[in-house]
Design a protein around this motif. Structure first.
Motif, PDB file in Angstrom:
ATOM      1  N   LEU A   1       6.833 -34.710  20.461  1.00 29.20           N
ATOM      2  CA  LEU A   1       8.243 -34.182  20.423  1.00 29.20           C
ATOM      3  C   LEU A   1       9.233 -34.933  21.079  1.00 29.20           C
ATOM      4  CD1 LEU A   1       7.304 -30.266  20.536  1.00 29.20           C
ATOM      5  CD2 LEU A   1       7.773 -31.662  18.511  1.00 29.20           C
ATOM      6  N   GLY A   2       8.685 -35.754  21.936  1.00 33.94           N
ATOM      7  CA  GLY A   2       9.861 -36.632  22.782  1.00 33.94           C
ATOM      8  C   GLY A   2      10.339 -36.048  23.856  1.00 33.94           C
ATOM      9  N   VAL A   3       9.947 -34.959  24.576  1.00 38.82           N
ATOM     10  CA  VAL A   3      10.447 -33.932  25.563  1.00 38.82           C
ATOM     11  C   VAL A   3       9.979 -34.566  26.758  1.00 38.82           C
ATOM     12  CG1 VAL A   3      10.565 -31.756  26.501  1.00 38.82           C
ATOM     13  CG2 VAL A   3      10.382 -31.807  23.947  1.00 38.82           C
ATOM     14  N   LYS A   4      10.907 -34.893  27.691  1.00 42.04           N
ATOM     15  CA  LYS A   4      10.482 -35.162  29.026  1.00 42.04           C
ATOM     16  C   LYS A   4      11.140 -34.512  30.220  1.00 42.04           C
ATOM     17  CE  LYS A   4      13.907 -39.202  28.315  1.00 42.04           C
ATOM     18  NZ  LYS A   4      14.121 -39.009  27.079  1.00 42.04           N
ATOM     19  N   PHE A   5      10.726 -34.513  31.201  1.00 39.78           N
ATOM     20  CA  PHE A   5      11.354 -33.771  32.462  1.00 39.78           C
ATOM     21  C   PHE A   5      12.849 -33.824  32.638  1.00 39.78           C
ATOM     22  CE2 PHE A   5      11.121 -37.538  34.838  1.00 39.78           C
ATOM     23  CZ  PHE A   5      12.441 -37.450  35.961  1.00 39.78           C
ATOM     24  N   SER A   6      13.284 -35.253  32.269  1.00 41.78           N
ATOM     25  CA  SER A   6      14.648 -35.326  32.658  1.00 41.78           C
ATOM     26  C   SER A   6      15.690 -34.550  31.509  1.00 41.78           C
ATOM     27  CB  SER A   6      14.973 -36.822  32.474  1.00 41.78           C
ATOM     28  OG  SER A   6      14.841 -37.522  31.220  1.00 41.78           O
ATOM     29  N   ASP A   7      14.981 -34.015  30.386  1.00 45.29           N
ATOM     30  CA  ASP A   7      15.774 -33.175  29.401  1.00 45.29           C
ATOM     31  C   ASP A   7      16.205 -31.723  29.929  1.00 45.29           C
ATOM     32  OD1 ASP A   7      15.640 -35.450  27.825  1.00 45.29           O
ATOM     33  OD2 ASP A   7      13.743 -34.654  26.925  1.00 45.29           O
ATOM     34  N   VAL A   8      15.555 -31.228  31.106  1.00 41.45           N
ATOM     35  CA  VAL A   8      15.682 -30.119  31.693  1.00 41.45           C
ATOM     36  C   VAL A   8      16.180 -30.120  33.126  1.00 41.45           C
ATOM     37  CG1 VAL A   8      14.491 -27.898  32.268  1.00 41.45           C
ATOM     38  CG2 VAL A   8      13.457 -29.454  30.418  1.00 41.45           C
ATOM     39  N   TYR A   9      17.419 -29.567  33.037  1.00 39.83           N
ATOM     40  CA  TYR A   9      18.138 -29.685  34.467  1.00 39.83           C
ATOM     41  C   TYR A   9      17.355 -29.287  35.587  1.00 39.83           C
ATOM     42  CZ  TYR A   9      22.489 -30.875  32.059  1.00 39.83           C
ATOM     43  OH  TYR A   9      23.294 -31.608  31.462  1.00 39.83           O
ATOM     44  N   SER A  10      16.702 -27.776  35.332  1.00 37.12           N
ATOM     45  CA  SER A  10      15.936 -27.322  36.344  1.00 37.12           C
ATOM     46  C   SER A  10      14.791 -28.287  36.853  1.00 37.12           C
ATOM     47  CB  SER A  10      15.324 -26.154  35.957  1.00 37.12           C
ATOM     48  OG  SER A  10      16.204 -24.993  35.784  1.00 37.12           O
ATOM     49  N   TYR A  11      14.317 -29.222  35.991  1.00 37.76           N
ATOM     50  CA  TYR A  11      13.238 -30.116  36.307  1.00 37.76           C
ATOM     51  C   TYR A  11      13.972 -31.154  37.212  1.00 37.76           C
ATOM     52  CZ  TYR A  11       9.692 -27.824  33.353  1.00 37.76           C
ATOM     53  OH  TYR A  11       8.853 -26.710  32.929  1.00 37.76           O
ATOM     54  N   ARG A  12      15.066 -31.570  36.842  1.00 35.10           N
ATOM     55  CA  ARG A  12      15.695 -32.759  37.541  1.00 35.10           C
ATOM     56  C   ARG A  12      16.163 -32.282  38.912  1.00 35.10           C
ATOM     57  NH1 ARG A  12      20.804 -34.828  33.744  1.00 35.10           N
ATOM     58  NH2 ARG A  12      19.881 -34.568  31.734  1.00 35.10           N
TER      59      ARG A  12
ATOM     60  N   GLY B   1      10.500 -21.161  37.128  1.00 33.39           N
ATOM     61  CA  GLY B   1      11.354 -20.358  36.213  1.00 33.39           C
ATOM     62  C   GLY B   1      11.627 -20.925  34.954  1.00 33.39           C
ATOM     63  N   ALA B   2      11.981 -22.378  35.290  1.00 32.57           N
ATOM     64  CA  ALA B   2      12.265 -23.205  33.866  1.00 32.57           C
ATOM     65  C   ALA B   2      10.923 -23.068  33.137  1.00 32.57           C
ATOM     66  CB  ALA B   2      12.891 -24.452  34.220  1.00 32.57           C
ATOM     67  N   SER B   3       9.763 -23.258  33.510  1.00 36.94           N
ATOM     68  CA  SER B   3       8.486 -23.491  32.988  1.00 36.94           C
ATOM     69  C   SER B   3       8.342 -22.378  32.290  1.00 36.94           C
ATOM     70  CB  SER B   3       7.268 -23.819  33.848  1.00 36.94           C
ATOM     71  OG  SER B   3       7.688 -25.078  34.430  1.00 36.94           O
ATOM     72  N   LYS B   4       8.408 -21.106  32.854  1.00 36.88           N
ATOM     73  CA  LYS B   4       8.170 -19.809  32.244  1.00 36.88           C
ATOM     74  C   LYS B   4       9.014 -19.528  31.178  1.00 36.88           C
ATOM     75  CE  LYS B   4       6.613 -15.679  31.672  1.00 36.88           C
ATOM     76  NZ  LYS B   4       5.260 -15.650  30.956  1.00 36.88           N
ATOM     77  N   ASP B   5      10.479 -19.754  31.320  1.00 34.13           N
ATOM     78  CA  ASP B   5      11.451 -19.461  30.207  1.00 34.13           C
ATOM     79  C   ASP B   5      11.256 -20.197  28.890  1.00 34.13           C
ATOM     80  OD1 ASP B   5      12.383 -17.502  31.718  1.00 34.13           O
ATOM     81  OD2 ASP B   5      14.146 -18.404  32.577  1.00 34.13           O
ATOM     82  N   LEU B   6      11.179 -21.630  29.349  1.00 36.99           N
ATOM     83  CA  LEU B   6      10.993 -22.484  28.187  1.00 36.99           C
ATOM     84  C   LEU B   6       9.811 -22.670  27.477  1.00 36.99           C
ATOM     85  CD1 LEU B   6      12.708 -25.514  29.769  1.00 36.99           C
ATOM     86  CD2 LEU B   6      13.808 -24.263  28.248  1.00 36.99           C
ATOM     87  N   HIS B   7       8.742 -22.181  28.220  1.00 35.09           N
ATOM     88  CA  HIS B   7       7.402 -21.970  27.440  1.00 35.09           C
ATOM     89  C   HIS B   7       7.621 -20.662  26.727  1.00 35.09           C
ATOM     90  CE1 HIS B   7       3.134 -22.485  27.090  1.00 35.09           C
ATOM     91  NE2 HIS B   7       2.783 -21.385  26.929  1.00 35.09           N
ATOM     92  N   ASN B   8       8.199 -19.775  26.883  1.00 34.21           N
ATOM     93  CA  ASN B   8       8.260 -18.327  25.943  1.00 34.21           C
ATOM     94  C   ASN B   8       9.337 -18.875  24.966  1.00 34.21           C
ATOM     95  OD1 ASN B   8       6.529 -16.822  27.907  1.00 34.21           O
ATOM     96  ND2 ASN B   8       8.154 -15.820  28.752  1.00 34.21           N
ATOM     97  N   ALA B   9      10.141 -19.645  25.157  1.00 31.60           N
ATOM     98  CA  ALA B   9      11.198 -19.871  24.114  1.00 31.60           C
ATOM     99  C   ALA B   9      10.604 -21.175  22.890  1.00 31.60           C
ATOM    100  CB  ALA B   9      12.470 -20.574  24.784  1.00 31.60           C
TER     101      ALA B   9
ATOM    102  N   ASP C   1       3.891 -26.939  20.058  1.00 30.61           N
ATOM    103  CA  ASP C   1       2.585 -27.126  21.087  1.00 30.61           C
ATOM    104  C   ASP C   1       3.093 -27.868  22.382  1.00 30.61           C
ATOM    105  OD1 ASP C   1       0.370 -26.853  22.253  1.00 30.61           O
ATOM    106  OD2 ASP C   1      -0.631 -28.339  21.034  1.00 30.61           O
ATOM    107  N   LEU C   2       3.822 -27.147  23.264  1.00 29.90           N
ATOM    108  CA  LEU C   2       4.201 -27.909  24.616  1.00 29.90           C
ATOM    109  C   LEU C   2       3.190 -27.416  25.763  1.00 29.90           C
ATOM    110  CD1 LEU C   2       8.016 -28.077  24.032  1.00 29.90           C
ATOM    111  CD2 LEU C   2       6.502 -29.949  23.903  1.00 29.90           C
ATOM    112  N   SER C   3       2.152 -26.957  25.541  1.00 25.41           N
ATOM    113  CA  SER C   3       1.347 -26.558  26.616  1.00 25.41           C
ATOM    114  C   SER C   3       0.926 -27.419  27.494  1.00 25.41           C
ATOM    115  CB  SER C   3       0.095 -25.686  26.034  1.00 25.41           C
ATOM    116  OG  SER C   3      -0.740 -26.594  25.294  1.00 25.41           O
ATOM    117  N   ASN C   4       0.611 -28.716  27.034  1.00 24.76           N
ATOM    118  CA  ASN C   4       0.496 -29.798  27.976  1.00 24.76           C
ATOM    119  C   ASN C   4       1.577 -29.969  29.096  1.00 24.76           C
ATOM    120  OD1 ASN C   4      -1.456 -31.671  29.481  1.00 24.76           O
ATOM    121  ND2 ASN C   4      -0.745 -33.291  28.098  1.00 24.76           N
ATOM    122  N   PHE C   5       2.681 -30.052  28.441  1.00 20.88           N
ATOM    123  CA  PHE C   5       3.841 -30.384  29.309  1.00 20.88           C
ATOM    124  C   PHE C   5       4.242 -29.446  30.167  1.00 20.88           C
ATOM    125  CE2 PHE C   5       8.605 -29.834  29.501  1.00 20.88           C
ATOM    126  CZ  PHE C   5       8.924 -31.130  29.990  1.00 20.88           C
TER     127      PHE C   5
END
Length: 166
Positions: free
Chosen positions: A44-55, A115-123, A128-132
């Motif tokens: 899906l091309g999702v990386k940590f830098s796409d999420v401000y909380s991960y930054r 918090g970001a992992s929980k919220d984004l995982h639910n959203a 399938d982003l379970s590995n991410f």
């Protein structure tokens, strides 16, 4: 090797304990940094830098890592030489306030990651982003351990402060 039968001083034991805590913090922060930095989903091309909380989380890890590296060098020098790098009350104050600020910073980074992992995982139910998110949770968990070891080191620095700084 013959020992004199004299136990090591409380200062030596305390310095050794702080050095061990700093080494453990170093290891946990290093692994957390590696995990979050390589975290991406190639499908899906999702990386940590796409999420401000991960930054924010990676920023707190890097700041904590740099501070801990400096303190490890100071602790190692103090243990080997028996002297402190920063003499006088300034060294004890630096340890005390530095440990407090960095431990709080690591705690907020950990909270942001969880918090970001929980919220984004639910959203992202349809994807399938379970590995991410598993890597994100693992990095936040290791950051939590880094915070805990830094918090314990801050307890040692707070015990040293009243005896030496006032």
């Amino acid at each position: 090797m013959e020992t004199s039968g004299v136990p090591p001083s409380r200062s030596t034991v305390s310095r050794t304990a702080v050095l061990v805590l700093r080494i453990l913090t170093f290891v946990f922060l290093l692994i957390a940094l590696i995990l979050i930095a390589i975290n991406k989903d190639s499908d899906l091309g999702v990386k940590f830098s796409d999420v401000y909380s991960y930054r924010y989380m990676i920023s707190t890890i890097v700041i904590g890592f740099a501070y801990n590296l400096l303190q490890m060098a100071f602790s190692f020098f103090g243990l080997v030489s028996g002297n402190r790098v920063i003499t006088g009350n300034g060294g004890y104050l630096f340890d005390f306030y530095g440990d407090k600020v960095i431990s709080y910073l690591l705690a907020t980074g950990c909270g942001a990651g969880f918090g970001a992992s929980k919220d984004l995982h639910n959203a992202t139910d349809g994807y399938d982003l379970s590995n991410f998110f598993a890597k994100s949770y693992a990095s936040a968990s290791l950051l939590l351990f880094g915070f805990l070891f830094t918090a314990v080191a801050s307890i040692f620095s707070s015990y040293a402060l009243p005896k030496k700084a006032y």
